[in-house]
Design an enzyme around this catalytic site. Structure first.
Site, PDB file in Angstrom:
ATOM      1  CE  LYS A   1     -70.993   5.645 -25.051  1.00 14.76           C
ATOM      2  NZ  LYS A   1     -72.055   5.978 -24.065  1.00 14.76           N
TER       3      LYS A   1
HETATM    4  C1  LIG Z   1     -73.359   5.876 -24.367  1.00 11.52           C
HETATM    5  C2  LIG Z   1     -74.279   5.639 -23.228  1.00 11.52           C
HETATM    6  C3  LIG Z   1     -75.577   5.156 -23.431  1.00 11.52           C
HETATM    7  C4  LIG Z   1     -76.147   4.906 -24.791  1.00 11.52           C
HETATM    8  O1  LIG Z   1     -75.489   3.876 -25.466  1.00 11.52           O
HETATM    9  P1  LIG Z   1     -75.675   3.699 -27.047  1.00 11.52           P
HETATM   10  O2  LIG Z   1     -74.744   2.620 -27.434  1.00 11.52           O
HETATM   11  O3  LIG Z   1     -75.300   5.037 -27.638  1.00 11.52           O
HETATM   12  O4  LIG Z   1     -77.096   3.376 -27.286  1.00 11.52           O
HETATM   13  C5  LIG Z   1     -76.348   4.891 -22.305  1.00 11.52           C
HETATM   14  N1  LIG Z   1     -75.885   5.121 -21.063  1.00 11.52           N
HETATM   15  C6  LIG Z   1     -74.651   5.596 -20.835  1.00 11.52           C
HETATM   16  C7  LIG Z   1     -74.208   5.850 -19.439  1.00 11.52           C
HETATM   17  C8  LIG Z   1     -73.801   5.862 -21.903  1.00 11.52           C
HETATM   18  O5  LIG Z   1     -72.568   6.331 -21.674  1.00 11.52           O
END
Ligand SMILES: *Cc1c(COP(=O)(O)O)cnc(C)c1O
Length: 466
Positions: A112
Protein backbone atom coordinates in the site's frame (compact mmCIF):
# COMPACT_ATOMS: atom_id res chain seq x y z
CA UNK A 1 -9.02 13.18 -18.30
CA UNK A 2 -12.53 13.26 -16.89
CA UNK A 3 -13.76 10.93 -14.16
CA UNK A 4 -17.32 9.59 -14.02
CA UNK A 5 -19.14 7.73 -11.27
CA UNK A 6 -19.97 4.03 -11.64
CA UNK A 7 -23.51 4.91 -10.56
CA UNK A 8 -24.01 7.48 -13.27
CA UNK A 9 -25.44 10.52 -11.46
CA UNK A 10 -22.57 12.27 -9.62
CA UNK A 11 -20.91 15.16 -11.49
CA UNK A 12 -17.85 14.35 -13.60
CA UNK A 13 -14.58 15.62 -12.08
CA UNK A 14 -11.03 16.17 -13.23
CA UNK A 15 -8.16 14.17 -11.70
CA UNK A 16 -7.55 16.61 -8.84
CA UNK A 17 -11.25 16.65 -8.02
CA UNK A 18 -11.57 12.86 -8.09
CA UNK A 19 -8.46 12.49 -5.89
CA UNK A 20 -9.85 14.81 -3.22
CA UNK A 21 -13.43 13.49 -3.43
CA UNK A 22 -12.71 9.79 -2.92
CA UNK A 23 -16.22 8.32 -3.09
CA UNK A 24 -18.68 9.89 -5.58
CA UNK A 25 -21.71 11.70 -4.15
CA UNK A 26 -24.11 9.11 -5.64
CA UNK A 27 -22.35 6.35 -3.66
CA UNK A 28 -20.42 5.16 -6.74
CA UNK A 29 -16.70 5.09 -7.46
CA UNK A 30 -14.88 7.34 -9.88
CA UNK A 31 -13.36 5.82 -13.01
CA UNK A 32 -11.70 7.51 -15.99
CA UNK A 33 -14.18 8.21 -18.78
CA UNK A 34 -12.10 5.96 -21.04
CA UNK A 35 -8.96 3.84 -20.75
CA UNK A 36 -5.88 5.45 -22.26
CA UNK A 37 -4.07 3.00 -24.56
CA UNK A 38 -0.38 2.55 -25.35
CA UNK A 39 0.75 0.89 -28.57
CA UNK A 40 3.19 -2.03 -28.45
CA UNK A 41 5.95 0.33 -29.63
CA UNK A 42 5.17 2.80 -26.87
CA UNK A 43 5.29 0.01 -24.29
CA UNK A 44 8.55 -1.36 -25.71
CA UNK A 45 10.07 2.12 -25.39
CA UNK A 46 9.41 2.08 -21.64
CA UNK A 47 11.79 -0.84 -21.00
CA UNK A 48 14.64 0.09 -18.70
CA UNK A 49 13.18 3.36 -17.44
CA UNK A 50 13.82 4.06 -13.74
CA UNK A 51 10.66 3.35 -11.71
CA UNK A 52 9.79 6.99 -11.01
CA UNK A 53 10.01 7.83 -14.73
CA UNK A 54 7.97 4.81 -15.73
CA UNK A 55 5.38 5.84 -13.16
CA UNK A 56 5.13 9.38 -14.54
CA UNK A 57 4.86 8.05 -18.12
CA UNK A 58 2.02 5.65 -17.27
CA UNK A 59 0.11 8.06 -15.04
CA UNK A 60 0.30 11.15 -17.26
CA UNK A 61 -2.81 10.33 -19.34
CA UNK A 62 -4.83 9.79 -16.14
CA UNK A 63 -3.58 13.00 -14.54
CA UNK A 64 -4.36 15.14 -17.58
CA UNK A 65 -4.16 18.87 -16.89
CA UNK A 66 -4.13 18.50 -13.10
CA UNK A 67 -0.30 18.32 -13.07
CA UNK A 68 2.36 19.22 -15.62
CA UNK A 69 4.52 16.27 -16.75
CA UNK A 70 7.45 17.94 -14.99
CA UNK A 71 5.58 18.28 -11.68
CA UNK A 72 4.25 14.72 -11.89
CA UNK A 73 7.81 13.43 -12.32
CA UNK A 74 8.96 15.47 -9.31
CA UNK A 75 6.23 13.89 -7.20
CA UNK A 76 6.91 10.30 -8.34
CA UNK A 77 10.64 10.86 -7.75
CA UNK A 78 9.94 12.07 -4.22
CA UNK A 79 7.43 9.29 -3.44
CA UNK A 80 9.59 6.42 -4.71
CA UNK A 81 12.79 7.89 -3.33
CA UNK A 82 11.67 6.70 0.11
CA UNK A 83 11.74 3.02 -0.89
CA UNK A 84 14.47 0.82 0.53
CA UNK A 85 15.20 -0.92 -2.81
CA UNK A 86 16.58 0.92 -5.84
CA UNK A 87 14.24 -0.94 -8.19
CA UNK A 88 11.32 0.10 -5.92
CA UNK A 89 9.39 -3.11 -6.81
CA UNK A 90 12.07 -5.77 -7.54
CA UNK A 91 11.29 -9.13 -9.15
CA UNK A 92 12.64 -12.40 -7.74
CA UNK A 93 12.65 -15.75 -9.46
CA UNK A 94 11.38 -18.75 -7.47
CA UNK A 95 11.60 -21.45 -10.15
CA UNK A 96 11.32 -21.84 -13.94
CA UNK A 97 7.88 -20.28 -14.09
CA UNK A 98 7.13 -18.62 -10.77
CA UNK A 99 8.22 -15.10 -9.87
CA UNK A 100 7.61 -12.77 -6.95
CA UNK A 101 7.10 -9.04 -7.37
CA UNK A 102 8.22 -7.55 -4.06
CA UNK A 103 5.97 -4.61 -3.30
CA UNK A 104 6.94 -4.23 0.36
CA UNK A 105 10.06 -2.07 0.28
CA UNK A 106 8.23 1.09 1.35
CA UNK A 107 8.23 2.66 4.81
CA UNK A 108 5.46 0.47 6.32
CA UNK A 109 6.37 -2.87 4.69
CA UNK A 110 3.22 -3.45 2.60
CA UNK A 111 2.36 -2.78 -1.03
CA UNK A 112 0.00 0.00 0.00
CA UNK A 113 2.98 2.32 0.38
CA UNK A 114 3.47 2.27 -3.40
CA UNK A 115 0.21 4.14 -3.88
CA UNK A 116 -0.11 6.00 -0.61
CA UNK A 117 3.31 7.65 -0.61
CA UNK A 118 2.25 9.29 -3.85
CA UNK A 119 -1.31 10.00 -2.67
CA UNK A 120 -0.01 11.90 0.38
CA UNK A 121 1.97 14.16 -1.97
CA UNK A 122 -1.01 14.59 -4.32
CA UNK A 123 -3.22 15.68 -1.41
CA UNK A 124 -0.63 18.25 -0.33
CA UNK A 125 -0.24 19.50 -3.90
CA UNK A 126 -3.97 19.90 -4.58
CA UNK A 127 -4.83 21.28 -1.11
CA UNK A 128 -2.07 23.86 -1.51
CA UNK A 129 -4.10 25.37 -4.37
CA UNK A 130 -6.83 26.49 -1.93
CA UNK A 131 -10.23 25.04 -1.15
CA UNK A 132 -11.37 23.35 2.04
CA UNK A 133 -9.07 21.52 4.45
CA UNK A 134 -9.38 17.74 4.03
CA UNK A 135 -10.73 15.29 6.59
CA UNK A 136 -9.61 11.79 5.64
CA UNK A 137 -11.73 9.04 7.09
CA UNK A 138 -10.61 5.48 6.46
CA UNK A 139 -11.09 1.91 7.57
CA UNK A 140 -8.20 -0.50 7.72
CA UNK A 141 -7.62 -4.18 8.23
CA UNK A 142 -4.08 -3.13 9.08
CA UNK A 143 -1.94 -2.20 6.12
CA UNK A 144 -3.87 0.71 4.62
CA UNK A 145 -3.93 2.44 7.98
CA UNK A 146 -0.21 2.39 8.59
CA UNK A 147 0.66 3.29 5.00
CA UNK A 148 -1.86 6.16 4.90
CA UNK A 149 -0.79 7.54 8.26
CA UNK A 150 2.86 7.46 7.23
CA UNK A 151 1.96 9.26 4.00
CA UNK A 152 0.00 12.16 5.56
CA UNK A 153 1.40 12.54 9.11
CA UNK A 154 2.32 16.16 9.78
CA UNK A 155 1.11 17.41 6.37
CA UNK A 156 -0.69 20.75 6.31
CA UNK A 157 -4.47 21.11 5.84
CA UNK A 158 -5.28 17.43 6.32
CA UNK A 159 -6.47 15.36 9.29
CA UNK A 160 -6.68 11.58 9.18
CA UNK A 161 -9.12 9.45 11.17
CA UNK A 162 -8.27 5.76 10.83
CA UNK A 163 -10.64 3.09 12.10
CA UNK A 164 -9.29 -0.40 12.74
CA UNK A 165 -11.11 -3.44 14.15
CA UNK A 166 -9.90 -3.76 17.70
CA UNK A 167 -7.71 -6.82 18.33
CA UNK A 168 -7.85 -7.94 14.68
CA UNK A 169 -4.67 -6.36 13.36
CA UNK A 170 -1.16 -7.64 14.08
CA UNK A 171 1.02 -5.96 16.75
CA UNK A 172 3.35 -4.60 14.10
CA UNK A 173 0.44 -3.21 12.11
CA UNK A 174 -1.17 -1.59 15.14
CA UNK A 175 2.06 -0.03 16.38
CA UNK A 176 2.87 1.33 12.92
CA UNK A 177 -0.35 3.34 13.24
CA UNK A 178 -0.58 4.18 16.91
CA UNK A 179 3.03 5.25 17.46
CA UNK A 180 2.69 8.09 14.95
CA UNK A 181 2.00 10.97 17.33
CA UNK A 182 1.57 13.83 14.82
CA UNK A 183 -1.42 15.95 15.90
CA UNK A 184 -3.27 15.41 12.59
CA UNK A 185 -3.36 11.61 13.12
CA UNK A 186 -6.36 10.10 14.96
CA UNK A 187 -6.39 6.32 15.51
CA UNK A 188 -9.70 4.73 16.47
CA UNK A 189 -10.03 1.07 17.52
CA UNK A 190 -13.63 -0.03 17.04
CA UNK A 191 -15.52 -3.08 18.25
CA UNK A 192 -16.32 -5.22 15.20
CA UNK A 193 -14.81 -6.38 11.91
CA UNK A 194 -13.14 -4.55 9.06
CA UNK A 195 -16.39 -4.73 7.08
CA UNK A 196 -18.19 -2.97 9.97
CA UNK A 197 -15.55 -0.24 9.95
CA UNK A 198 -15.70 0.13 6.19
CA UNK A 199 -19.51 0.32 6.24
CA UNK A 200 -19.34 3.20 8.73
CA UNK A 201 -16.83 5.04 6.60
CA UNK A 202 -19.06 4.66 3.55
CA UNK A 203 -22.02 5.91 5.57
CA UNK A 204 -20.09 9.01 6.58
CA UNK A 205 -19.41 9.82 2.92
CA UNK A 206 -23.18 9.75 2.34
CA UNK A 207 -24.17 11.61 5.52
CA UNK A 208 -25.07 15.22 4.63
CA UNK A 209 -24.63 16.24 8.28
CA UNK A 210 -20.96 15.33 7.91
CA UNK A 211 -20.27 16.13 4.25
CA UNK A 212 -21.91 19.54 4.64
CA UNK A 213 -19.50 20.54 7.40
CA UNK A 214 -16.34 18.68 6.38
CA UNK A 215 -14.57 17.94 3.10
CA UNK A 216 -14.25 14.19 3.63
CA UNK A 217 -11.58 12.38 1.64
CA UNK A 218 -10.64 8.73 1.18
CA UNK A 219 -7.40 6.80 1.33
CA UNK A 220 -9.04 3.40 0.85
CA UNK A 221 -8.77 1.96 -2.61
CA UNK A 222 -12.10 3.55 -3.45
CA UNK A 223 -9.77 6.48 -4.22
CA UNK A 224 -8.92 6.24 -7.93
CA UNK A 225 -5.43 7.71 -7.52
CA UNK A 226 -4.38 4.66 -5.53
CA UNK A 227 -5.32 2.24 -8.29
CA UNK A 228 -3.64 4.44 -10.86
CA UNK A 229 -0.35 4.23 -8.95
CA UNK A 230 -0.67 0.44 -8.73
CA UNK A 231 -1.00 0.03 -12.51
CA UNK A 232 2.66 0.99 -12.80
CA UNK A 233 4.18 -2.11 -11.22
CA UNK A 234 2.29 -4.43 -13.56
CA UNK A 235 4.06 -2.66 -16.42
CA UNK A 236 7.38 -2.67 -14.55
CA UNK A 237 7.25 -6.43 -13.96
CA UNK A 238 5.98 -7.37 -17.42
CA UNK A 239 8.60 -5.20 -19.15
CA UNK A 240 11.36 -7.01 -17.29
CA UNK A 241 9.93 -10.37 -18.35
CA UNK A 242 9.76 -9.52 -22.05
CA UNK A 243 6.56 -7.51 -22.60
CA UNK A 244 5.17 -6.43 -24.96
CA UNK A 245 6.49 -9.40 -27.01
CA UNK A 246 5.72 -11.88 -24.26
CA UNK A 247 2.58 -12.31 -22.18
CA UNK A 248 2.72 -12.48 -18.39
CA UNK A 249 0.20 -13.83 -15.85
CA UNK A 250 -0.26 -12.32 -12.40
CA UNK A 251 -1.53 -13.90 -9.18
CA UNK A 252 -2.89 -11.35 -6.74
CA UNK A 253 -3.82 -11.92 -3.10
CA UNK A 254 -7.08 -10.04 -2.99
CA UNK A 255 -9.35 -8.35 -0.48
CA UNK A 256 -11.00 -5.17 -1.72
CA UNK A 257 -10.22 -6.00 -5.39
CA UNK A 258 -8.08 -2.86 -5.71
CA UNK A 259 -4.71 -4.35 -6.50
CA UNK A 260 -6.03 -6.85 -9.04
CA UNK A 261 -8.26 -4.21 -10.64
CA UNK A 262 -5.08 -2.23 -11.31
CA UNK A 263 -3.93 -5.29 -13.30
CA UNK A 264 -7.15 -5.15 -15.28
CA UNK A 265 -6.48 -1.48 -16.03
CA UNK A 266 -2.95 -2.33 -17.20
CA UNK A 267 -4.46 -4.86 -19.61
CA UNK A 268 -6.99 -2.29 -20.89
CA UNK A 269 -4.06 0.08 -21.51
CA UNK A 270 -2.43 -2.43 -23.85
CA UNK A 271 -0.19 -4.52 -21.59
CA UNK A 272 -0.38 -8.14 -22.81
CA UNK A 273 -1.69 -9.91 -19.70
CA UNK A 274 -2.29 -13.65 -20.07
CA UNK A 275 -4.44 -13.99 -16.96
CA UNK A 276 -5.18 -12.35 -13.63
CA UNK A 277 -5.50 -14.93 -10.87
CA UNK A 278 -7.61 -13.68 -7.98
CA UNK A 279 -6.49 -15.43 -4.80
CA UNK A 280 -8.75 -15.33 -1.75
CA UNK A 281 -8.60 -17.00 1.64
CA UNK A 282 -11.70 -18.62 3.17
CA UNK A 283 -13.42 -15.23 2.94
CA UNK A 284 -14.19 -16.09 -0.65
CA UNK A 285 -16.93 -13.79 -1.96
CA UNK A 286 -14.80 -12.97 -5.01
CA UNK A 287 -14.02 -16.59 -5.78
CA UNK A 288 -17.74 -17.41 -5.63
CA UNK A 289 -18.62 -14.41 -7.77
CA UNK A 290 -16.04 -15.29 -10.43
CA UNK A 291 -16.85 -19.00 -10.56
CA UNK A 292 -20.65 -18.99 -10.23
CA UNK A 293 -21.78 -15.38 -10.58
CA UNK A 294 -22.98 -15.40 -6.97
CA UNK A 295 -21.84 -12.22 -5.20
CA UNK A 296 -23.31 -12.70 -1.75
CA UNK A 297 -21.86 -11.50 1.49
CA UNK A 298 -20.90 -14.15 4.04
CA UNK A 299 -19.68 -13.55 7.57
CA UNK A 300 -16.03 -12.69 7.99
CA UNK A 301 -13.76 -15.41 9.36
CA UNK A 302 -10.57 -13.99 10.90
CA UNK A 303 -7.44 -15.58 9.35
CA UNK A 304 -3.66 -15.28 9.34
CA UNK A 305 -4.03 -13.01 6.29
CA UNK A 306 -6.17 -10.25 7.86
CA UNK A 307 -5.89 -7.83 4.93
CA UNK A 308 -7.96 -10.33 2.94
CA UNK A 309 -10.59 -10.90 5.63
CA UNK A 310 -13.19 -9.01 3.61
CA UNK A 311 -16.62 -10.02 2.41
CA UNK A 312 -17.55 -6.91 0.43
CA UNK A 313 -14.97 -5.93 -2.19
CA UNK A 314 -15.55 -2.28 -2.98
CA UNK A 315 -13.58 -2.16 -6.21
CA UNK A 316 -15.45 -5.05 -7.76
CA UNK A 317 -18.03 -2.39 -8.61
CA UNK A 318 -15.54 -0.78 -10.98
CA UNK A 319 -15.16 -4.05 -12.88
CA UNK A 320 -18.92 -4.70 -12.99
CA UNK A 321 -19.41 -1.19 -14.40
CA UNK A 322 -16.83 -1.66 -17.12
CA UNK A 323 -18.16 -5.09 -18.11
CA UNK A 324 -21.77 -3.98 -18.32
CA UNK A 325 -21.39 -1.38 -21.04
CA UNK A 326 -20.61 1.35 -18.48
CA UNK A 327 -24.31 1.80 -17.80
CA UNK A 328 -24.36 3.78 -14.53
CA UNK A 329 -28.14 3.62 -14.05
CA UNK A 330 -28.18 -0.18 -14.43
CA UNK A 331 -25.27 -0.57 -12.04
CA UNK A 332 -26.86 1.77 -9.48
CA UNK A 333 -29.94 -0.49 -9.51
CA UNK A 334 -27.82 -3.64 -9.22
CA UNK A 335 -25.85 -2.18 -6.28
CA UNK A 336 -29.02 -0.94 -4.57
CA UNK A 337 -30.28 -4.54 -4.70
CA UNK A 338 -27.03 -5.76 -3.19
CA UNK A 339 -27.13 -3.16 -0.45
CA UNK A 340 -30.66 -4.27 0.46
CA UNK A 341 -30.28 -8.07 0.35
CA UNK A 342 -26.47 -8.42 0.71
CA UNK A 343 -26.53 -10.62 -2.40
CA UNK A 344 -26.60 -10.21 -6.17
CA UNK A 345 -26.21 -12.24 -9.31
CA UNK A 346 -23.75 -11.07 -11.97
CA UNK A 347 -25.26 -10.46 -15.42
CA UNK A 348 -24.14 -12.69 -18.31
CA UNK A 349 -22.08 -9.86 -19.75
CA UNK A 350 -20.33 -9.41 -16.41
CA UNK A 351 -19.67 -13.14 -16.00
CA UNK A 352 -18.36 -13.65 -19.51
CA UNK A 353 -16.31 -10.47 -19.48
CA UNK A 354 -14.68 -11.40 -16.19
CA UNK A 355 -13.99 -14.98 -17.30
CA UNK A 356 -12.04 -13.72 -20.33
CA UNK A 357 -9.25 -12.34 -18.13
CA UNK A 358 -9.74 -13.48 -14.52
CA UNK A 359 -9.59 -16.84 -12.83
CA UNK A 360 -9.74 -17.39 -9.10
CA UNK A 361 -8.91 -19.70 -6.24
CA UNK A 362 -9.90 -20.02 -2.60
CA UNK A 363 -6.87 -21.00 -0.55
CA UNK A 364 -7.24 -22.87 2.75
CA UNK A 365 -5.04 -22.11 5.78
CA UNK A 366 -3.07 -25.36 5.39
CA UNK A 367 -2.37 -24.61 1.71
CA UNK A 368 -1.14 -21.16 2.70
CA UNK A 369 1.29 -22.70 5.19
CA UNK A 370 2.43 -25.23 2.56
CA UNK A 371 3.17 -22.44 0.12
CA UNK A 372 5.33 -20.65 2.71
CA UNK A 373 7.27 -23.88 3.25
CA UNK A 374 7.57 -24.55 -0.50
CA UNK A 375 9.03 -21.11 -1.22
CA UNK A 376 11.42 -21.41 1.69
CA UNK A 377 12.64 -24.83 0.50
CA UNK A 378 12.79 -23.82 -3.17
CA UNK A 379 14.61 -20.53 -2.78
CA UNK A 380 15.14 -19.58 0.87
CA UNK A 381 12.49 -16.84 0.54
CA UNK A 382 10.22 -16.23 3.50
CA UNK A 383 6.72 -15.22 2.37
CA UNK A 384 4.06 -13.43 4.36
CA UNK A 385 0.66 -15.22 4.55
CA UNK A 386 -1.00 -12.96 1.94
CA UNK A 387 1.77 -13.53 -0.58
CA UNK A 388 1.67 -17.27 0.15
CA UNK A 389 -2.03 -17.36 -0.72
CA UNK A 390 -1.22 -15.70 -4.03
CA UNK A 391 1.61 -18.13 -4.71
CA UNK A 392 -0.53 -21.17 -3.98
CA UNK A 393 -3.13 -19.90 -6.45
CA UNK A 394 -0.39 -19.13 -9.00
CA UNK A 395 1.02 -22.65 -8.88
CA UNK A 396 -2.39 -24.23 -9.21
CA UNK A 397 -3.74 -22.05 -12.00
CA UNK A 398 -2.67 -24.26 -14.91
CA UNK A 399 -0.92 -21.47 -16.81
CA UNK A 400 1.00 -22.50 -19.97
CA UNK A 401 4.57 -23.31 -18.78
CA UNK A 402 5.98 -20.87 -21.35
CA UNK A 403 4.21 -17.95 -19.63
CA UNK A 404 5.86 -16.44 -16.55
CA UNK A 405 3.56 -16.16 -13.53
CA UNK A 406 4.20 -13.25 -11.19
CA UNK A 407 2.78 -13.37 -7.67
CA UNK A 408 2.39 -9.98 -6.08
CA UNK A 409 4.27 -10.10 -2.76
CA UNK A 410 2.04 -7.70 -0.88
CA UNK A 411 3.66 -7.60 2.56
CA UNK A 412 7.04 -8.13 4.17
CA UNK A 413 7.08 -11.39 6.15
CA UNK A 414 8.11 -9.51 9.29
CA UNK A 415 4.73 -7.84 9.34
CA UNK A 416 3.14 -11.23 10.12
CA UNK A 417 5.92 -12.89 12.07
CA UNK A 418 3.79 -15.28 14.11
CA UNK A 419 2.08 -16.88 11.12
CA UNK A 420 5.38 -17.23 9.26
CA UNK A 421 7.02 -18.80 12.29
CA UNK A 422 4.15 -21.27 12.67
CA UNK A 423 4.57 -22.40 9.07
CA UNK A 424 8.36 -22.56 8.82
CA UNK A 425 9.87 -22.40 12.29
CA UNK A 426 11.72 -19.29 11.06
CA UNK A 427 10.94 -15.97 12.68
CA UNK A 428 11.50 -13.14 10.18
CA UNK A 429 13.32 -10.20 11.70
CA UNK A 430 12.06 -6.65 11.39
CA UNK A 431 14.02 -4.61 8.85
CA UNK A 432 16.21 -1.89 10.30
CA UNK A 433 14.01 0.87 8.89
CA UNK A 434 11.26 -0.11 11.34
CA UNK A 435 13.66 0.75 14.17
CA UNK A 436 12.39 0.90 17.72
CA UNK A 437 8.71 0.27 16.92
CA UNK A 438 8.18 -1.78 20.06
CA UNK A 439 9.65 0.84 22.38
CA UNK A 440 7.58 3.77 21.09
CA UNK A 441 4.58 5.30 22.87
CA UNK A 442 1.15 4.37 21.43
CA UNK A 443 -1.85 6.66 21.12
CA UNK A 444 -5.39 5.63 20.11
CA UNK A 445 -8.97 5.84 21.27
CA UNK A 446 -11.42 2.93 21.58
CA UNK A 447 -15.02 3.40 20.44
CA UNK A 448 -18.01 1.07 20.10
CA UNK A 449 -18.89 -0.05 16.55
CA UNK A 450 -21.59 2.60 16.47
CA UNK A 451 -21.89 5.17 13.67
CA UNK A 452 -23.08 8.05 15.85
CA UNK A 453 -20.20 7.67 18.30
CA UNK A 454 -17.70 7.75 15.44
CA UNK A 455 -19.33 10.65 13.60
CA UNK A 456 -19.36 12.59 16.86
CA UNK A 457 -15.67 11.92 17.47
CA UNK A 458 -14.71 13.01 13.95
CA UNK A 459 -16.88 16.14 14.12
CA UNK A 460 -15.26 17.14 17.39
CA UNK A 461 -11.66 16.83 16.13
CA UNK A 462 -11.76 17.69 12.41
CA UNK A 463 -11.27 21.13 10.83
CA UNK A 464 -14.53 22.27 9.15
CA UNK A 465 -14.86 23.66 5.63
CA UNK A 466 -14.31 27.35 4.92
C1 LIG B 1 -4.50 -4.68 1.29
C2 LIG B 1 -3.78 -5.98 1.17
C3 LIG B 1 -4.23 -6.99 0.32
C4 LIG B 1 -5.49 -6.87 -0.49
O1 LIG B 1 -5.41 -5.87 -1.46
P1 LIG B 1 -6.74 -5.32 -2.16
O2 LIG B 1 -6.30 -4.19 -3.01
O3 LIG B 1 -7.63 -4.88 -1.02
O4 LIG B 1 -7.33 -6.44 -2.91
C5 LIG B 1 -3.46 -8.14 0.22
N1 LIG B 1 -2.33 -8.30 0.94
C6 LIG B 1 -1.88 -7.35 1.78
C7 LIG B 1 -0.64 -7.60 2.56
C8 LIG B 1 -2.58 -6.16 1.92
O5 LIG B 1 -2.12 -5.21 2.75
Amino acid sequence: MEYVSTRGSAPALDFAGATLAGLASDGGLYVPREWPRFSADEIAAMAGLPYAELAARIMQPFVGDSLTPQRLLELTTQAYGRFAHKAVTPLRQLDQQQWLLELFHGPTLAFKDVALQLLGLLFEEFLGRGGDPLTIVGATSGDTGSAAIDAVAGRARVDIFMLHPKGRVSDVQRRQMTTVLAPNVHNVAIEGTFDDAQAMVKRMFNDPAMTGRFAIGAVNSINWARLMAQVVYYFAAALQLGAPQRKVAFAVPTGNFGDVFAGYVAAQMGLPVERLIVATNVNDILHRALTSGDYSQGTVTPTAAPSMDIQVSSNFERLLFDLNGRDGAALAAQMAGFEKTRAMQLTNAQREGAAALFSSARVEPEEMAQAIRWAFDASGELLDPHTAIGLHAARGAGIDPAVPVVTLATAHPAKFRDAVERATGQRPSLPARIGDLFEREERMIELPGDYDAIAHYVAKHAVPRG
